[in-house]
Every structure is written in C-alpha cells, then in structure tokens.
Design an enzyme around this catalytic site. Sequence first.
Site, PDB file in Angstrom:
ATOM      1  N   ASN A   1       0.874  -1.174   0.000  1.00 24.62           N
ATOM      2  CA  ASN A   1       0.000   0.000   0.000  1.00 24.62           C
ATOM      3  C   ASN A   1       0.913   1.226   0.000  1.00 24.62           C
ATOM      4  O   ASN A   1       1.584   1.495   0.998  1.00 24.62           O
ATOM      5  CB  ASN A   1      -0.919  -0.008   1.229  1.00 24.62           C
ATOM      6  CG  ASN A   1      -1.829   1.218   1.276  1.00 24.62           C
ATOM      7  OD1 ASN A   1      -1.439   2.312   0.878  1.00 24.62           O
ATOM      8  ND2 ASN A   1      -3.039   1.034   1.778  1.00 24.62           N
TER       9      ASN A   1
ATOM     10  N   GLU B   1      -3.909   1.877  -2.863  1.00 20.52           N
ATOM     11  CA  GLU B   1      -4.010   3.321  -2.552  1.00 20.52           C
ATOM     12  C   GLU B   1      -3.135   4.171  -3.481  1.00 20.52           C
ATOM     13  O   GLU B   1      -2.300   4.959  -3.023  1.00 20.52           O
ATOM     14  CB  GLU B   1      -3.678   3.597  -1.074  1.00 20.52           C
ATOM     15  CG  GLU B   1      -4.882   3.373  -0.164  1.00 20.52           C
ATOM     16  CD  GLU B   1      -4.852   4.245   1.084  1.00 20.52           C
ATOM     17  OE1 GLU B   1      -5.421   5.347   1.024  1.00 20.52           O
ATOM     18  OE2 GLU B   1      -4.281   3.832   2.108  1.00 20.52           O
TER      19      GLU B   1
ATOM     20  N   ASP C   1      -3.982  -4.959   0.987  1.00 19.66           N
ATOM     21  CA  ASP C   1      -4.260  -4.376   2.299  1.00 19.66           C
ATOM     22  C   ASP C   1      -5.658  -4.821   2.687  1.00 19.66           C
ATOM     23  O   ASP C   1      -6.636  -4.324   2.134  1.00 19.66           O
ATOM     24  CB  ASP C   1      -4.152  -2.850   2.198  1.00 19.66           C
ATOM     25  CG  ASP C   1      -4.512  -2.162   3.511  1.00 19.66           C
ATOM     26  OD1 ASP C   1      -4.852  -2.872   4.491  1.00 19.66           O
ATOM     27  OD2 ASP C   1      -4.461  -0.923   3.552  1.00 19.66           O
TER      28      ASP C   1
ATOM     29  N   ASN D   1      -6.892  -4.620   5.765  1.00 16.46           N
ATOM     30  CA  ASN D   1      -7.380  -3.827   6.889  1.00 16.46           C
ATOM     31  C   ASN D   1      -7.986  -4.709   7.986  1.00 16.46           C
ATOM     32  O   ASN D   1      -8.979  -4.331   8.628  1.00 16.46           O
ATOM     33  CB  ASN D   1      -8.373  -2.760   6.412  1.00 16.46           C
ATOM     34  CG  ASN D   1      -7.679  -1.450   6.064  1.00 16.46           C
ATOM     35  OD1 ASN D   1      -6.823  -0.968   6.819  1.00 16.46           O
ATOM     36  ND2 ASN D   1      -8.024  -0.868   4.932  1.00 16.46           N
TER      37      ASN D   1
ATOM     38  N   ASP E   1      -1.578  -6.322   6.083  1.00 14.31           N
ATOM     39  CA  ASP E   1      -1.355  -6.591   4.654  1.00 14.31           C
ATOM     40  C   ASP E   1      -0.992  -8.066   4.512  1.00 14.31           C
ATOM     41  O   ASP E   1      -0.090  -8.558   5.198  1.00 14.31           O
ATOM     42  CB  ASP E   1      -0.222  -5.702   4.130  1.00 14.31           C
ATOM     43  CG  ASP E   1      -0.553  -4.222   4.261  1.00 14.31           C
ATOM     44  OD1 ASP E   1      -1.105  -3.649   3.310  1.00 14.31           O
ATOM     45  OD2 ASP E   1      -0.278  -3.655   5.346  1.00 14.31           O
TER      46      ASP E   1
ATOM     47  N   ASP F   1       2.743   4.750   4.970  1.00 16.90           N
ATOM     48  CA  ASP F   1       2.549   4.213   6.327  1.00 16.90           C
ATOM     49  C   ASP F   1       2.569   2.675   6.338  1.00 16.90           C
ATOM     50  O   ASP F   1       2.600   2.067   7.411  1.00 16.90           O
ATOM     51  CB  ASP F   1       1.289   4.788   7.003  1.00 16.90           C
ATOM     52  CG  ASP F   1       0.060   4.799   6.113  1.00 16.90           C
ATOM     53  OD1 ASP F   1       0.165   4.492   4.901  1.00 16.90           O
ATOM     54  OD2 ASP F   1      -1.026   5.123   6.632  1.00 16.90           O
ATOM     55  N   HIS F   2       2.588   2.058   5.152  1.00 16.82           N
ATOM     56  CA  HIS F   2       2.703   0.593   5.039  1.00 16.82           C
ATOM     57  C   HIS F   2       4.086   0.205   4.503  1.00 16.82           C
ATOM     58  O   HIS F   2       4.691   0.954   3.735  1.00 16.82           O
ATOM     59  CB  HIS F   2       1.671   0.038   4.058  1.00 16.82           C
ATOM     60  CG  HIS F   2       0.246   0.213   4.483  1.00 16.82           C
ATOM     61  ND1 HIS F   2      -0.530  -0.831   4.911  1.00 16.82           N
ATOM     62  CD2 HIS F   2      -0.543   1.312   4.538  1.00 16.82           C
ATOM     63  CE1 HIS F   2      -1.743  -0.390   5.198  1.00 16.82           C
ATOM     64  NE2 HIS F   2      -1.784   0.920   4.979  1.00 16.82           N
TER      65      HIS F   2
END
Length: 255
Positions: free
Chosen positions: A7, A34, A147, A149, A218, A247-248
């Site tokens: 991501n 994303e 991802d 989530n 993930d 952030d991933h």
Amino acid sequence: MKLATWNVNSLKVRLPHLLGWLRDAEPDVVALQELKMQDEAFPHEAIEAAGYTAVCNGQKTYNGVALLAKKPLVLQDVVRDIPGFEDAQKRVIAATVDGIRVVSVYVVNGQAVGSEKFDYKLRFLAALNDYLHEELATHEQLAVMGDYNVAPTPEDTHDPLQWEDGILCSPAERAALQGLCDLGLTDAYTKPFLPDGRFTWWDYRMAGFARNLGLRIDHILLSAALLDWVREWKVDLNPRRLERPSDHAPVIVTL
DNA sequence: ATGGTCGGATGCCGA
C-alpha cells in the site's frame, strides 16, 4: 518467484520509493494499493523503464489498485473491480501472470465498528468472498494480495488490549477474513519467517514506526497449489525507513 | 488553515 504487496499511499508521492524498491527487492509480481490517482496519471513510462509492465484500476483522491509484472512476464486476462458488485470505489484488479491468477485488493478500512463504513466493509468482504469462490473454481494457482485492513489475531497487533474488538480487529472482520481462508486460501505468513518482525502498517501519528506500534494487516493469501512452494515470508522495512514514507511496508513472499 | 500525521482537495475528509 517473488510475490509482493504494498500500500503506497499515493503513487505520485511514492514513485521514487517504488522505483528504488523495485531495483533493490526485484519482485516478479507486485500488487499496489491506494494509488490515489486516475488511470490517465499512472506512470507507465517510468515503470516500463524500470523493467516492469503494469495494469491499473485508478480513482481520483482515494483508493486505486495496480498489478506490476517484471518483464518479460506479461499480465493477461485483466479484470477490474468485483464482477456483479456495484461499487464506485476502485479496490480490485486481477490478472494472470505465468499461470498464476493474481489479485490486488484494497479492503475498506471501515473507520469504526458499527459505522456506515463498517457495514460497507463487511458487504465488500462478502462480495470478495463470492468472487474468490469463483476464481478458485477456475484457477488452481491463485494469489490474493493486498491491504485487508484486518489483523487476523491479537498477536498481529502491538497491543492487544488497546486494539481488541476495535476497528481492524473486531470479531466480524476476523470472521470475514477467515471466511476467505475457508474457501481454500491460506495466509502465506508463518511464524518461523520473522527476520524483520511481523507488522506491515504503523500509524503516522505519535511516532508509530519509531516505537514499532504496528499491526499486521497486509496479507498474501495463497491457494493450496501455491502454498507448498512458499520458501519465505517477510516484511521489507527499508522503504518504511525512508524520508516521507508510506505508512505501510511491502510484504514479500518467495516461492 | 483544516486534532494528533500524512495525502489530496479544499474551506476538511479519509486513513
């Protein structure tokens, strides 16, 4: 064969990171999430120059997914979105590469348990379940990367007491993820493979990465025909350490 | 300038 998912949280901002990481990690197939850009803005030229071919399913501002394959591999029979599921958000793209059906998926975040977005998350996961049921019936070798989530177990959070029953960790979300596995898919993550830890996402806030306040959300899910070939599962922390990171961090599975 | 921090698009929203 190296399969990876990442991501990138804006491909426009992260393109230099992506190109550097492709050089260093040399994955064969990459699922991105994303993108936060429309198809017209996708940097095909730079990715081709890096030795990869790509297909994308983009959207302005939010979401957007892509698949990359290292040349001379090719991406065939491309399908965008979940067939039959009405959804304005671009979260899924599938293709066949070297005989493997690969899916890049960006599962709905869900915001908070019980919210409208949470309901959408569960509906999305139910539609994904139906779709993957069909894909498994037609493709023996299936890799669903993205991802999700969802942190599958309390061990997949830095602080189970803080996260338990909250968003990303609620029983309904975990049951939905387990439902995907019940179709005949298995998380390629296995505990012996922990060179750099297990977390794949750290909040930008409160110095989450520096304090390793992460989650494992993930995942790379594999059909039985691919699972036997897994040699390594790892998180590549290098891109997360750079200036202005996603952030991933990428997850890489070597077959 | 917009909660904490980002990214993207505005006059905050989503993560």
